[in-house]
Design an enzyme around this catalytic site. Structure first.
Site, short mmCIF file in Angstrom:
data_model
loop_
_atom_site.label_atom_id
_atom_site.label_comp_id
_atom_site.label_asym_id
_atom_site.label_seq_id
_atom_site.Cartn_x
_atom_site.Cartn_y
_atom_site.Cartn_z
N CYS A 1 0.79 -1.24 0.00
CA CYS A 1 0.00 0.00 0.00
C CYS A 1 0.82 1.29 0.00
O CYS A 1 0.74 2.08 -0.92
CB CYS A 1 -0.92 0.01 1.21
SG CYS A 1 -2.05 -1.39 1.23
N1 LIG Z 1 -2.84 -6.40 1.86
C1 LIG Z 1 -3.16 -5.31 2.55
O1 LIG Z 1 -2.70 -5.14 3.68
C2 LIG Z 1 -4.11 -4.26 1.98
C3 LIG Z 1 -4.60 -3.28 2.84
C4 LIG Z 1 -5.48 -2.32 2.37
C5 LIG Z 1 -5.82 -2.31 1.03
N2 LIG Z 1 -5.33 -3.25 0.19
C6 LIG Z 1 -5.78 -3.20 -1.21
O2 LIG Z 1 -6.65 -4.30 -1.45
C7 LIG Z 1 -6.48 -4.76 -2.79
C8 LIG Z 1 -6.15 -6.26 -2.79
O3 LIG Z 1 -4.90 -6.45 -2.14
P1 LIG Z 1 -4.41 -7.86 -1.58
O4 LIG Z 1 -3.27 -7.56 -0.68
O5 LIG Z 1 -5.55 -8.65 -1.05
O6 LIG Z 1 -3.91 -8.53 -2.95
P2 LIG Z 1 -3.52 -10.09 -3.17
O7 LIG Z 1 -2.56 -10.09 -4.31
O8 LIG Z 1 -3.16 -10.72 -1.88
O9 LIG Z 1 -4.88 -10.76 -3.64
C9 LIG Z 1 -5.53 -10.45 -4.82
C10 LIG Z 1 -6.20 -11.70 -5.37
O10 LIG Z 1 -6.94 -11.31 -6.51
C11 LIG Z 1 -6.82 -12.33 -7.49
N3 LIG Z 1 -7.12 -11.74 -8.78
C12 LIG Z 1 -6.35 -10.99 -9.59
N4 LIG Z 1 -7.02 -10.62 -10.68
C13 LIG Z 1 -8.27 -11.13 -10.57
C14 LIG Z 1 -9.42 -11.09 -11.40
N5 LIG Z 1 -9.44 -10.42 -12.55
N6 LIG Z 1 -10.52 -11.72 -10.95
C15 LIG Z 1 -10.49 -12.41 -9.78
N7 LIG Z 1 -9.43 -12.49 -8.97
C16 LIG Z 1 -8.33 -11.86 -9.37
C17 LIG Z 1 -5.41 -12.84 -7.32
O11 LIG Z 1 -5.26 -14.15 -7.86
C18 LIG Z 1 -5.26 -12.80 -5.80
O12 LIG Z 1 -5.67 -14.02 -5.20
C19 LIG Z 1 -5.41 -3.87 -3.40
O13 LIG Z 1 -6.04 -2.80 -4.05
C20 LIG Z 1 -4.66 -3.36 -2.20
O14 LIG Z 1 -4.06 -2.10 -2.46
C21 LIG Z 1 -4.48 -4.24 0.65
#
Ligand SMILES: NC(=O)c1ccc[n+]([C@@H]2O[C@H](COP(=O)([O-])OP(=O)(O)OC[C@H]3O[C@@H](n4cnc5c(N)ncnc54)[C@H](O)[C@@H]3O)[C@@H](O)[C@H]2O)c1
Length: 435
Positions: free
Chosen positions: A272
Site C-alpha cells: 500500500c
Molecule cells: N494487503 C493489505 O494489507 C491491503 C490493505 C489495504 C488495502 N489493500 C488493497 O486491497 C487490494 C487487494 O490487495 P491484496 O493484498 O488482497 O492482494 P492479493 O494479491 O493478496 O490478492 C488479490 C487476489 O486477486 C486475485 N485476482 C487478480 N485478478 C483477478 C481477477 N481479474 N478476478 C479475480 N481475482 C483476481 C489474485 O489471484 C489474488 O488471489 C489492493 O487494491 C490493495 O491495495 C491491501
C-alpha cells in the site's frame, strides 16, 4: 426495482456474498462474513488458489487452515467459474491495484474483474469495490461497464466503494473492529452498502460519494508515506549530528497532544504505502495539480535502501573489509515485522543491492521460509536459521525487519557486525551500527 429486497436478504442473512480476489484482503473478509452466518462464494482467477481453498489449505499466515475449514463447514466455497457471480447478491472486489513499470496506476485487474462479472450481473445485486484506487475509478470504470448491460446503477444494481483497512500483524484490530468507510454512487447504493457492511463490521462510516471514499483511503496512506518520509529524513540529519533518532522520537512521543510517532526504517514496504500515493499523483495531473508532498516523500523513502547500504559499506570499511566478497545475512525480509508478506519490501531491495555489489548473501526470516516468486526480484534461496555459529560466520548481519521471533541478545553476542535499521538496539555496542 428498489434496494429493499436486497437489504432484506442482507439483514436476514439469506444473501450470498461473493468475494472476488482471495488474497490478503479477500480471505479475512470471507471469514468474517462466514462467521456471521452468510454463505460466501470466493471467486479468483488463480485456479491453484481456488483448489487449495476448497481443500482447506491456506497460503496466508494470518488465515489459519483451521479457520478456513470452519468456513468451508459453513458453506464457503471457492471457484474460478465467473458465471457463478450471478449466484451472489453482493459482489465485493478485492483485486490488486499495483503500479505499472512507469509508476502509473495499473487498473488491469479491476477492469479485468469488471469485464468478467458484467455479463453475469442481474438486477438486485450490490457491487462493492474495495481495492485502493484514485478518486473516480468506481464512477468512471465500473459504472459505465455495468450500465452497458442495460442495468441502471442505483435502480437495478447498487454500486459502492468501501476501502479496505488493515494493519497486518496487529492483534488489536481485526475485520470486525476496524471502522469501514463507504460511499455510494447514489443514495440507494449507499443504503445498500451500509446494509451489507453493518452485518459484519461494528461501525460503518458513510461518506457522500464513491470519490470521497476513494480519496479517504488515499489520504490515510499518503499521511503515512509523508510522515515516514519526514522521519527518514530526520534520521539522516540526526545520524550526521551523532544523535539517535529513535531516542528522539521516543522522547517526543511523551508529548500527550499534537505529536504522533512514526518510525524510520530501511525504506517503505508493503502493497500500500509505497504505491497508493502515486494513484493520486497520476489522477491529480488530469486536474493540473502537482502533488509535491507525495513526490518528495517518495524521493526520500526510495533513497533509504541506498543510504543503508552506504552505512554498511562504511562499517565494513572501518573493519578493514569491502562489501565485495563479504558474507552477509539479511535478517527479516518481510516488509514489516511479524508478517509473511514481502511485497515491495525494502529488505528485498537491500538483498539485490548487496548482491549487485558482489556480496555473498543469505537471508533469515521465520515468516518466509522460502523466497517466493515475485514479479520484480526473485532469489532461489531459503531462510537460514540464525544460530549463534552461523551468525558468527558472517562479515555483516543486516537487521532489515525486526520480527519478534529473533533472539536479539544472541544476535548481538555473536554477530561480528550488526547493522540495525530499526532502532532495535537501544545502546550501540562495538559490533552494532545503527542505520
Ligand atoms: N494487503 C493489505 O494489507 C491491503 C490493505 C489495504 C488495502 N489493500 C488493497 O486491497 C487490494 C487487494 O490487495 P491484496 O493484498 O488482497 O492482494 P492479493 O494479491 O493478496 O490478492 C488479490 C487476489 O486477486 C486475485 N485476482 C487478480 N485478478 C483477478 C481477477 N481479474 N478476478 C479475480 N481475482 C483476481 C489474485 O489471484 C489474488 O488471489 C489492493 O487494491 C490493495 O491495495 C491491501
Amino acid at each position: 426495482m428498489s434496494n429493499q429486497a436486497l437489504i432484506r436478504k442482507l439483514k436476514d442473512r439469506s444473501a450470498i456474498i461473493g468475494i472476488i480476489g482471495m488474497g490478503y484482503v479477500g480471505l479475512p473478509l470471507m471469514l468474517r462474513f462466514a462467521d456471521v452466518g452468510y454463505r460466501v462464494l470466493g471467486l479468483d482467477i488463480d485456479r491453484a488458489k481456488v483448489d487449495k481453498l476448497n481443500r482447506g489449505e491456506s497460503y496466508i499466515e494470518a488465515v489459519p487452515a483451521a479457520r478456513l475449514k470452519e468456513a468451508l463447514g459453513k458453506g464457503f466455497s471457492a471457484t474460478a467459474d465467473f458465471p457463478r457471480a450471478r449466484e451472489a447478491d453482493a459482489l465485493i472486489i478485492c483485486v490488486p491495484t499495483p503500479l505499472t513499470k512507469h509508476r502509473e496506476p495499473d487498473l488491469s485487474f479491476v477492469v479485468g474483474t469488471a469485464e468478467s462479472i458484467v455479463p453475469h450481473l442481474r438486477p438486485g445485486q450490490i457491487v462493492s469495490l474495495e481495492s485502493t484506487t484514485y478518486p473516480g475509478t468506481t464512477d468512471e470504470e465500473l459504472k459505465p461497464r455495468i450500465e452497458s448491460r442495460g442495468l441502471a446503477v442505483g435502480r437495478d444494481v447498487f454500486l459502492v466503494f468501501s476501502p479496505e483497512r488493515e494493519d497486518p500483524g496487529n492483534p488489536q484490530f481485526g475485520t470486525r473492529t476496524i471502522p469501514k468507510v463507504c460511499g455510494g454512487s447514489t443514495p440507494a447504493c449507499l443504503e445498500a452498502g451500509i446494509a451489507l457492511y453493518e452485518q459484519a463490521i461494528d461501525r460503518v462510516v458513510p461518506v457522500s460519494s464513491t470519490r470521497a471514499a476513494e480519496m479517504t483511503k488515499l489520504l490515510e496512506n499518503i499521511h503515512r508515506a509523508v510522515n515516514i518520509g519526514l522521519v527518514n529524513e530526520m534520521k539522516i540529519v540526526a545520524d550526521r549530528m551523532g544523535i539517535d533518532i529513535h531516542e528522539v522520537i521516543r522522547a517526543a512521543a511523551t508529548k500527550p497532544f499534537g505529536f504522533v510517532p512514526y518510525w524510520p526504517g530501511p525504506g517503505l514496504g508493503g502493497h500500500c504505502i509505497p504505491i497508493d500515493p502515486f494513484y493520486l499523483t497520476w489522477k491529480a495531473r488530469e486536474y493540473g495539480v502537482h502533488t509535491r508532498f507525495i513526490e518528495l516523500a517518495g524521493e526520500i523513502n526510495s533513497a533509504m535502501p541506498h543510504w543503508v547500504i552506504g552505512k554498511c559499506i562504511e562499517a565494513l570499511n572501518e573493519r578493514g573489509r569491502s562489501l565485495k566478497g563479504s558474507r552477509c545475512l539479511v535478517l527479516g525480509i518481510a516488509y514489516k515485522k511479524n508478517v509473511d508478506d514481502i511485497r515491495e519490501s525494502p529488505a528485498v531491495e537491500l538483498m539485490e543491492m548487496l548482491i549487485d555489489k558482489g556480496a555473498d548473501v543469505d537471508y533469515s526470516d521465520p515468516h518466509v521460509p522460502v523466497f517466493p516468486r515475485m514479479r520484480k526480484a526473485y532469489f532461489d534461496k531459503q531462510s537460514v536459521p540464525p544460530t549463534p555459529e552461523r551468525v558468527a560466520g558472517y562479515d555483516l548481519c543486516l537487521l532489515a525487519t525486526d520480527h519478534d521471533a529473533f533472539d536479539y541478545a544472541s544476535l548481538q553476542r555473536h554477530a561480528r557486525l550488526l547493522v540495525d535499521t530499526r532502532g532495535r538496539y537501544l545502546e550501540p555496542g562495538p559490533n552494532v551500527v545503527k542505520a
